[in-house]
Design a protein around this motif. Structure first.
Motif, mmCIF file in Angstrom:
data_model
loop_
_atom_site.group_PDB
_atom_site.id
_atom_site.type_symbol
_atom_site.label_atom_id
_atom_site.label_comp_id
_atom_site.label_asym_id
_atom_site.label_seq_id
_atom_site.Cartn_x
_atom_site.Cartn_y
_atom_site.Cartn_z
ATOM 1 N N THR A 9 0.879 -1.182 0.000
ATOM 2 C CA THR A 9 0.000 0.000 0.000
ATOM 3 C C THR A 9 0.904 1.217 0.000
ATOM 4 O O THR A 9 1.730 1.369 0.899
ATOM 5 C CB THR A 9 -0.904 -0.032 1.252
ATOM 6 O OG1 THR A 9 -1.706 -1.212 1.153
ATOM 7 C CG2 THR A 9 -1.796 1.183 1.338
ATOM 8 N N GLU B 252 0.109 4.544 -0.214
ATOM 9 C CA GLU B 252 -0.521 5.818 0.155
ATOM 10 C C GLU B 252 0.508 6.756 0.825
ATOM 11 O O GLU B 252 1.177 6.386 1.782
ATOM 12 C CB GLU B 252 -1.658 5.482 1.136
ATOM 13 C CG GLU B 252 -2.226 6.615 1.937
ATOM 14 C CD GLU B 252 -3.014 7.596 1.087
ATOM 15 O OE1 GLU B 252 -3.395 7.242 -0.041
ATOM 16 O OE2 GLU B 252 -3.218 8.720 1.564
ATOM 17 N N SER C 36 1.656 11.395 0.980
ATOM 18 C CA SER C 36 1.373 12.743 0.465
ATOM 19 C C SER C 36 2.478 13.682 0.950
ATOM 20 O O SER C 36 3.248 13.338 1.849
ATOM 21 C CB SER C 36 0.009 13.239 0.948
ATOM 22 O OG SER C 36 -0.068 13.185 2.348
ATOM 23 N N ALA D 93 10.962 3.530 3.841
ATOM 24 C CA ALA D 93 9.674 3.213 3.200
ATOM 25 C C ALA D 93 9.041 4.502 2.662
ATOM 26 O O ALA D 93 7.964 4.922 3.084
ATOM 27 C CB ALA D 93 8.740 2.496 4.168
ATOM 28 N N CYS D 94 9.746 5.114 1.720
ATOM 29 C CA CYS D 94 9.381 6.469 1.268
ATOM 30 C C CYS D 94 8.322 6.472 0.181
ATOM 31 O O CYS D 94 7.948 7.541 -0.316
ATOM 32 C CB CYS D 94 10.623 7.204 0.787
ATOM 33 S SG CYS D 94 11.289 6.549 -0.781
ATOM 34 N N LEU E 90 10.967 -0.554 -0.503
ATOM 35 C CA LEU E 90 10.962 -1.959 -0.955
ATOM 36 C C LEU E 90 10.621 -2.064 -2.446
ATOM 37 O O LEU E 90 11.224 -2.842 -3.189
ATOM 38 C CB LEU E 90 9.895 -2.729 -0.167
ATOM 39 C CG LEU E 90 9.582 -4.135 -0.661
ATOM 40 C CD1 LEU E 90 10.577 -5.132 -0.080
ATOM 41 C CD2 LEU E 90 8.168 -4.557 -0.293
ATOM 42 N N LEU F 28 13.030 -3.495 4.695
ATOM 43 C CA LEU F 28 13.284 -3.266 6.125
ATOM 44 C C LEU F 28 13.366 -4.570 6.913
ATOM 45 O O LEU F 28 13.977 -4.626 7.969
ATOM 46 C CB LEU F 28 12.175 -2.385 6.717
ATOM 47 C CG LEU F 28 12.176 -0.927 6.262
ATOM 48 C CD1 LEU F 28 10.933 -0.217 6.765
ATOM 49 C CD2 LEU F 28 13.436 -0.208 6.748
ATOM 50 N N TYR G 284 1.972 -2.902 8.724
ATOM 51 C CA TYR G 284 1.734 -4.046 7.837
ATOM 52 C C TYR G 284 2.425 -5.330 8.321
ATOM 53 O O TYR G 284 2.244 -6.379 7.717
ATOM 54 C CB TYR G 284 2.197 -3.715 6.407
ATOM 55 C CG TYR G 284 1.469 -2.517 5.859
ATOM 56 C CD1 TYR G 284 0.134 -2.621 5.482
ATOM 57 C CD2 TYR G 284 2.089 -1.284 5.762
ATOM 58 C CE1 TYR G 284 -0.567 -1.519 5.012
ATOM 59 C CE2 TYR G 284 1.402 -0.171 5.291
ATOM 60 C CZ TYR G 284 0.074 -0.304 4.924
ATOM 61 O OH TYR G 284 -0.613 0.785 4.471
HETATM 62 C C1 SAM Z 1 1.711 3.516 3.297
HETATM 63 S S1 SAM Z 1 3.277 3.733 2.522
HETATM 64 C C2 SAM Z 1 4.008 4.925 3.602
HETATM 65 C C3 SAM Z 1 4.837 5.953 2.861
HETATM 66 C C4 SAM Z 1 5.439 7.045 3.724
HETATM 67 N N1 SAM Z 1 6.351 6.533 4.698
HETATM 68 C C5 SAM Z 1 4.340 7.825 4.402
HETATM 69 O O1 SAM Z 1 4.131 7.678 5.610
HETATM 70 O O2 SAM Z 1 3.647 8.579 3.727
HETATM 71 C C6 SAM Z 1 4.101 2.211 2.982
HETATM 72 C C7 SAM Z 1 5.312 1.911 2.137
HETATM 73 O O3 SAM Z 1 6.055 0.879 2.766
HETATM 74 C C8 SAM Z 1 6.628 0.079 1.762
HETATM 75 N N2 SAM Z 1 6.983 -1.224 2.340
HETATM 76 C C9 SAM Z 1 6.186 -2.282 2.607
HETATM 77 N N3 SAM Z 1 6.908 -3.302 3.094
HETATM 78 C C10 SAM Z 1 8.186 -2.887 3.154
HETATM 79 C C11 SAM Z 1 9.409 -3.499 3.572
HETATM 80 N N4 SAM Z 1 9.444 -4.747 4.019
HETATM 81 N N5 SAM Z 1 10.545 -2.766 3.484
HETATM 82 C C12 SAM Z 1 10.518 -1.491 3.028
HETATM 83 N N6 SAM Z 1 9.402 -0.854 2.619
HETATM 84 C C13 SAM Z 1 8.251 -1.551 2.684
HETATM 85 C C14 SAM Z 1 5.541 -0.002 0.707
HETATM 86 O O4 SAM Z 1 6.059 -0.364 -0.555
HETATM 87 C C15 SAM Z 1 4.966 1.406 0.744
HETATM 88 O O5 SAM Z 1 5.525 2.235 -0.231
#
Ligand code: SAM
Length: 272
Positions: A70, A72, A74, A109-110, A142, A197, A218
Protein backbone atom coordinates in the motif's frame (compact mmCIF):
# COMPACT_ATOMS: atom_id res chain seq x y z
CA UNK A 1 -9.28 -16.73 -6.34
CA UNK A 2 -9.32 -20.00 -4.43
CA UNK A 3 -8.29 -20.33 -0.78
CA UNK A 4 -5.11 -22.22 -1.74
CA UNK A 5 -4.16 -19.56 -4.33
CA UNK A 6 -4.64 -16.88 -1.68
CA UNK A 7 -2.52 -18.92 0.75
CA UNK A 8 0.28 -19.12 -1.79
CA UNK A 9 0.10 -15.36 -2.44
CA UNK A 10 0.22 -14.48 1.22
CA UNK A 11 3.15 -16.79 1.87
CA UNK A 12 5.04 -15.18 -1.02
CA UNK A 13 4.23 -11.67 0.19
CA UNK A 14 5.20 -12.51 3.79
CA UNK A 15 8.52 -14.07 2.73
CA UNK A 16 9.49 -11.22 0.44
CA UNK A 17 8.22 -8.17 2.33
CA UNK A 18 7.12 -9.29 5.84
CA UNK A 19 3.68 -7.85 5.02
CA UNK A 20 0.99 -9.90 6.77
CA UNK A 21 -2.18 -10.45 4.76
CA UNK A 22 -4.92 -11.42 7.21
CA UNK A 23 -7.75 -13.80 6.23
CA UNK A 24 -10.02 -10.89 5.36
CA UNK A 25 -7.56 -9.54 2.78
CA UNK A 26 -8.50 -12.02 0.06
CA UNK A 27 -10.75 -9.45 -1.61
CA UNK A 28 -7.90 -6.92 -1.53
CA UNK A 29 -5.55 -9.47 -3.11
CA UNK A 30 -8.06 -10.16 -5.88
CA UNK A 31 -8.62 -6.49 -6.60
CA UNK A 32 -4.87 -5.81 -6.78
CA UNK A 33 -3.81 -8.97 -8.64
CA UNK A 34 -6.50 -9.17 -11.30
CA UNK A 35 -5.34 -5.98 -13.14
CA UNK A 36 -1.74 -7.24 -12.89
CA UNK A 37 -2.70 -10.69 -14.22
CA UNK A 38 -4.51 -9.12 -17.17
CA UNK A 39 -1.61 -6.75 -17.93
CA UNK A 40 0.78 -9.70 -17.92
CA UNK A 41 -1.42 -11.68 -20.35
CA UNK A 42 -3.09 -14.16 -17.97
CA UNK A 43 -6.80 -14.93 -18.21
CA UNK A 44 -7.25 -15.39 -14.45
CA UNK A 45 -5.45 -15.03 -11.13
CA UNK A 46 -5.38 -18.84 -11.09
CA UNK A 47 -3.21 -19.02 -14.20
CA UNK A 48 -0.96 -16.29 -12.81
CA UNK A 49 -0.43 -18.42 -9.68
CA UNK A 50 0.30 -21.52 -11.80
CA UNK A 51 3.02 -19.55 -13.60
CA UNK A 52 4.44 -18.26 -10.28
CA UNK A 53 4.54 -21.78 -8.87
CA UNK A 54 6.32 -23.13 -11.93
CA UNK A 55 9.29 -20.75 -11.70
CA UNK A 56 11.89 -19.62 -9.19
CA UNK A 57 11.57 -16.05 -7.87
CA UNK A 58 11.67 -13.68 -10.84
CA UNK A 59 10.32 -10.35 -12.04
CA UNK A 60 6.73 -11.58 -11.98
CA UNK A 61 6.95 -12.64 -8.33
CA UNK A 62 8.38 -9.20 -7.56
CA UNK A 63 5.48 -7.49 -9.36
CA UNK A 64 2.98 -9.55 -7.35
CA UNK A 65 4.66 -8.59 -4.06
CA UNK A 66 4.80 -4.94 -5.08
CA UNK A 67 1.14 -5.02 -6.11
CA UNK A 68 0.31 -6.02 -2.54
CA UNK A 69 2.07 -3.02 -0.97
CA UNK A 70 0.00 0.00 0.00
CA UNK A 71 1.75 3.12 -1.23
CA UNK A 72 -0.52 5.82 0.15
CA UNK A 73 1.48 8.97 0.92
CA UNK A 74 1.37 12.74 0.47
CA UNK A 75 3.51 15.85 0.78
CA UNK A 76 3.99 17.01 4.41
CA UNK A 77 1.80 14.08 5.49
CA UNK A 78 0.08 14.72 8.84
CA UNK A 79 1.60 18.25 8.98
CA UNK A 80 2.46 18.17 12.72
CA UNK A 81 5.61 16.01 12.49
CA UNK A 82 7.03 18.53 10.02
CA UNK A 83 6.11 21.37 12.37
CA UNK A 84 7.94 19.57 15.21
CA UNK A 85 10.98 19.21 12.96
CA UNK A 86 10.82 22.88 11.96
CA UNK A 87 10.13 24.42 15.35
CA UNK A 88 11.94 22.15 17.80
CA UNK A 89 13.93 19.18 16.55
CA UNK A 90 16.03 20.71 13.79
CA UNK A 91 16.86 23.86 15.82
CA UNK A 92 17.98 21.58 18.69
CA UNK A 93 20.08 19.34 16.44
CA UNK A 94 21.61 22.30 14.64
CA UNK A 95 22.88 23.65 17.96
CA UNK A 96 24.21 20.25 19.02
CA UNK A 97 25.92 19.52 15.71
CA UNK A 98 27.38 23.01 15.23
CA UNK A 99 30.93 21.67 15.50
CA UNK A 100 30.66 18.81 13.00
CA UNK A 101 28.09 20.51 10.73
CA UNK A 102 26.72 17.10 9.77
CA UNK A 103 23.18 15.80 9.75
CA UNK A 104 21.88 12.44 8.57
CA UNK A 105 18.19 11.89 7.91
CA UNK A 106 16.49 8.70 6.70
CA UNK A 107 13.05 8.41 5.17
CA UNK A 108 12.45 4.65 5.39
CA UNK A 109 9.67 3.21 3.20
CA UNK A 110 9.38 6.47 1.27
CA UNK A 111 6.83 5.21 -1.29
CA UNK A 112 6.73 7.62 -4.27
CA UNK A 113 9.01 10.16 -2.58
CA UNK A 114 6.71 12.87 -1.24
CA UNK A 115 8.16 12.45 2.28
CA UNK A 116 11.87 12.93 1.45
CA UNK A 117 11.04 15.81 -0.90
CA UNK A 118 8.96 17.45 1.85
CA UNK A 119 12.04 17.19 4.08
CA UNK A 120 14.29 18.73 1.43
CA UNK A 121 11.87 21.63 0.95
CA UNK A 122 11.64 22.14 4.72
CA UNK A 123 15.44 22.30 5.04
CA UNK A 124 15.72 24.61 2.05
CA UNK A 125 12.98 26.99 3.17
CA UNK A 126 13.54 27.22 6.90
CA UNK A 127 17.20 26.44 7.49
CA UNK A 128 19.43 28.52 5.19
CA UNK A 129 22.06 28.10 7.92
CA UNK A 130 22.52 24.52 6.67
CA UNK A 131 23.80 25.68 3.27
CA UNK A 132 27.42 24.80 4.09
CA UNK A 133 26.61 21.68 6.15
CA UNK A 134 27.07 18.12 5.03
CA UNK A 135 23.52 16.77 4.93
CA UNK A 136 22.74 13.21 3.92
CA UNK A 137 19.11 12.52 3.20
CA UNK A 138 18.60 8.85 2.46
CA UNK A 139 15.25 7.59 1.17
CA UNK A 140 14.63 3.86 0.92
CA UNK A 141 11.78 1.71 -0.34
CA UNK A 142 10.96 -1.96 -0.95
CA UNK A 143 9.11 -1.44 -4.22
CA UNK A 144 11.33 -0.87 -7.25
CA UNK A 145 8.41 0.75 -9.09
CA UNK A 146 7.79 3.20 -6.26
CA UNK A 147 11.48 3.95 -5.94
CA UNK A 148 11.67 4.69 -9.67
CA UNK A 149 8.74 7.10 -9.31
CA UNK A 150 10.39 8.72 -6.29
CA UNK A 151 13.68 9.15 -8.18
CA UNK A 152 11.86 10.68 -11.09
CA UNK A 153 10.16 13.21 -8.81
CA UNK A 154 7.19 13.66 -11.12
CA UNK A 155 3.70 14.03 -9.68
CA UNK A 156 0.16 14.40 -10.98
CA UNK A 157 -1.96 17.47 -10.29
CA UNK A 158 -3.92 15.39 -7.77
CA UNK A 159 -0.74 14.45 -5.91
CA UNK A 160 0.61 18.01 -5.71
CA UNK A 161 -2.81 19.16 -4.50
CA UNK A 162 -2.35 16.96 -1.45
CA UNK A 163 -0.36 18.79 1.23
CA UNK A 164 1.98 20.83 -0.94
CA UNK A 165 1.55 24.59 -0.45
CA UNK A 166 1.05 26.40 -3.79
CA UNK A 167 4.02 28.64 -2.98
CA UNK A 168 6.36 25.61 -2.83
CA UNK A 169 4.83 24.07 -5.94
CA UNK A 170 5.53 27.20 -7.95
CA UNK A 171 9.00 27.62 -6.47
CA UNK A 172 10.37 24.08 -6.72
CA UNK A 173 8.44 22.30 -9.48
CA UNK A 174 8.02 22.84 -13.17
CA UNK A 175 5.03 21.79 -15.20
CA UNK A 176 5.43 18.83 -17.49
CA UNK A 177 2.22 18.45 -19.50
CA UNK A 178 -0.37 17.76 -16.82
CA UNK A 179 2.31 16.64 -14.32
CA UNK A 180 4.75 18.52 -12.11
CA UNK A 181 8.43 17.69 -11.73
CA UNK A 182 10.59 18.68 -8.78
CA UNK A 183 13.68 20.64 -9.74
CA UNK A 184 17.00 18.92 -10.20
CA UNK A 185 18.73 20.76 -7.35
CA UNK A 186 16.28 19.39 -4.81
CA UNK A 187 16.11 15.96 -6.37
CA UNK A 188 19.87 15.59 -6.28
CA UNK A 189 19.87 16.14 -2.51
CA UNK A 190 18.09 12.81 -1.88
CA UNK A 191 19.95 9.48 -2.03
CA UNK A 192 17.43 6.85 -3.08
CA UNK A 193 18.02 3.18 -2.42
CA UNK A 194 16.11 -0.05 -2.59
CA UNK A 195 15.77 -1.65 0.83
CA UNK A 196 13.61 -4.28 2.47
CA UNK A 197 13.28 -3.27 6.12
CA UNK A 198 12.71 -6.90 7.10
CA UNK A 199 15.87 -8.09 5.37
CA UNK A 200 19.53 -7.03 5.18
CA UNK A 201 20.16 -3.31 5.86
CA UNK A 202 23.08 -1.84 3.94
CA UNK A 203 25.53 0.19 6.03
CA UNK A 204 23.96 3.52 6.97
CA UNK A 205 25.55 6.56 8.58
CA UNK A 206 24.47 7.13 12.21
CA UNK A 207 21.09 8.83 11.91
CA UNK A 208 19.95 12.07 13.56
CA UNK A 209 16.38 11.59 12.39
CA UNK A 210 14.55 8.54 11.07
CA UNK A 211 11.07 8.75 9.59
CA UNK A 212 9.67 5.24 9.41
CA UNK A 213 6.03 6.09 9.07
CA UNK A 214 3.03 3.99 8.12
CA UNK A 215 4.94 0.83 7.33
CA UNK A 216 5.24 -1.12 10.62
CA UNK A 217 1.43 -1.49 10.63
CA UNK A 218 1.73 -4.05 7.84
CA UNK A 219 4.06 -6.36 9.79
CA UNK A 220 3.64 -8.95 12.53
CA UNK A 221 4.78 -8.29 16.10
CA UNK A 222 8.15 -10.08 15.85
CA UNK A 223 9.07 -8.21 12.66
CA UNK A 224 8.09 -4.88 14.26
CA UNK A 225 10.32 -5.68 17.26
CA UNK A 226 13.24 -6.64 15.07
CA UNK A 227 12.95 -3.53 12.90
CA UNK A 228 12.53 -1.17 15.85
CA UNK A 229 15.62 -2.70 17.47
CA UNK A 230 17.63 -2.12 14.33
CA UNK A 231 16.27 1.41 13.95
CA UNK A 232 17.43 2.09 17.51
CA UNK A 233 20.93 0.88 16.59
CA UNK A 234 20.86 3.05 13.47
CA UNK A 235 19.99 6.19 15.48
CA UNK A 236 22.50 8.42 17.25
CA UNK A 237 21.91 8.30 21.03
CA UNK A 238 20.15 11.69 20.88
CA UNK A 239 18.41 11.12 17.53
CA UNK A 240 14.68 11.06 16.86
CA UNK A 241 12.41 8.40 15.37
CA UNK A 242 9.04 9.22 13.82
CA UNK A 243 6.42 6.53 13.30
CA UNK A 244 2.97 6.83 11.72
CA UNK A 245 -0.01 8.04 13.75
CA UNK A 246 -1.29 4.46 14.24
CA UNK A 247 2.12 3.07 15.23
CA UNK A 248 4.06 2.96 18.47
CA UNK A 249 7.15 1.49 20.10
CA UNK A 250 5.09 0.71 23.22
CA UNK A 251 5.31 -2.98 24.19
CA UNK A 252 7.54 -3.59 21.18
CA UNK A 253 10.77 -1.81 22.11
CA UNK A 254 10.62 -0.14 25.49
CA UNK A 255 14.18 1.13 25.16
CA UNK A 256 12.49 3.98 23.29
CA UNK A 257 10.71 6.77 25.13
CA UNK A 258 7.96 8.99 23.77
CA UNK A 259 8.62 12.68 23.30
CA UNK A 260 5.68 14.98 22.68
CA UNK A 261 5.96 18.12 20.55
CA UNK A 262 2.68 20.06 20.41
CA UNK A 263 0.36 17.78 18.46
CA UNK A 264 2.79 15.04 17.48
CA UNK A 265 4.90 12.46 19.23
CA UNK A 266 8.19 10.93 18.28
CA UNK A 267 10.63 8.58 20.00
CA UNK A 268 14.10 8.82 21.47
CA UNK A 269 16.36 6.21 22.99
CA UNK A 270 15.84 6.17 26.75
CA UNK A 271 18.96 7.20 28.66
CA UNK A 272 20.46 4.37 30.71
C1 SAM B 1 1.71 3.52 3.30
S1 SAM B 1 3.28 3.73 2.52
C2 SAM B 1 4.01 4.93 3.60
C3 SAM B 1 4.84 5.95 2.86
C4 SAM B 1 5.44 7.04 3.72
N1 SAM B 1 6.35 6.53 4.70
C5 SAM B 1 4.34 7.83 4.40
O1 SAM B 1 4.13 7.68 5.61
O2 SAM B 1 3.65 8.58 3.73
C6 SAM B 1 4.10 2.21 2.98
C7 SAM B 1 5.31 1.91 2.14
O3 SAM B 1 6.05 0.88 2.77
C8 SAM B 1 6.63 0.08 1.76
N2 SAM B 1 6.98 -1.22 2.34
C9 SAM B 1 6.19 -2.28 2.61
N3 SAM B 1 6.91 -3.30 3.09
C10 SAM B 1 8.19 -2.89 3.15
C11 SAM B 1 9.41 -3.50 3.57
N4 SAM B 1 9.44 -4.75 4.02
N5 SAM B 1 10.54 -2.77 3.48
C12 SAM B 1 10.52 -1.49 3.03
N6 SAM B 1 9.40 -0.85 2.62
C13 SAM B 1 8.25 -1.55 2.68
C14 SAM B 1 5.54 0.00 0.71
O4 SAM B 1 6.06 -0.36 -0.55
C15 SAM B 1 4.97 1.41 0.74
O5 SAM B 1 5.53 2.23 -0.23
Amino acid sequence: MTASEFDYIRRLVLEQSAIVLEDDKQYLAESRLWPLARREGFDSIGSLVVRLLANKFDGLHRKVVEAMTTNETSFFRDFHPFEALRKSILPELILKRAASKELNIWSAACSSGQEPYSLVMLLQEDFPILADWSIRLIASELSADMLARAREGRYTQLEVNRGLPARLLVKYFRQYGTDWEINETLRSKVEFQIMNLADYWPPLPPMDIILMRNVLIYFGVETKKKILGRARQALKPDGFLFLGGAETTFNLDDAFERVQFDRTICYRVRKA
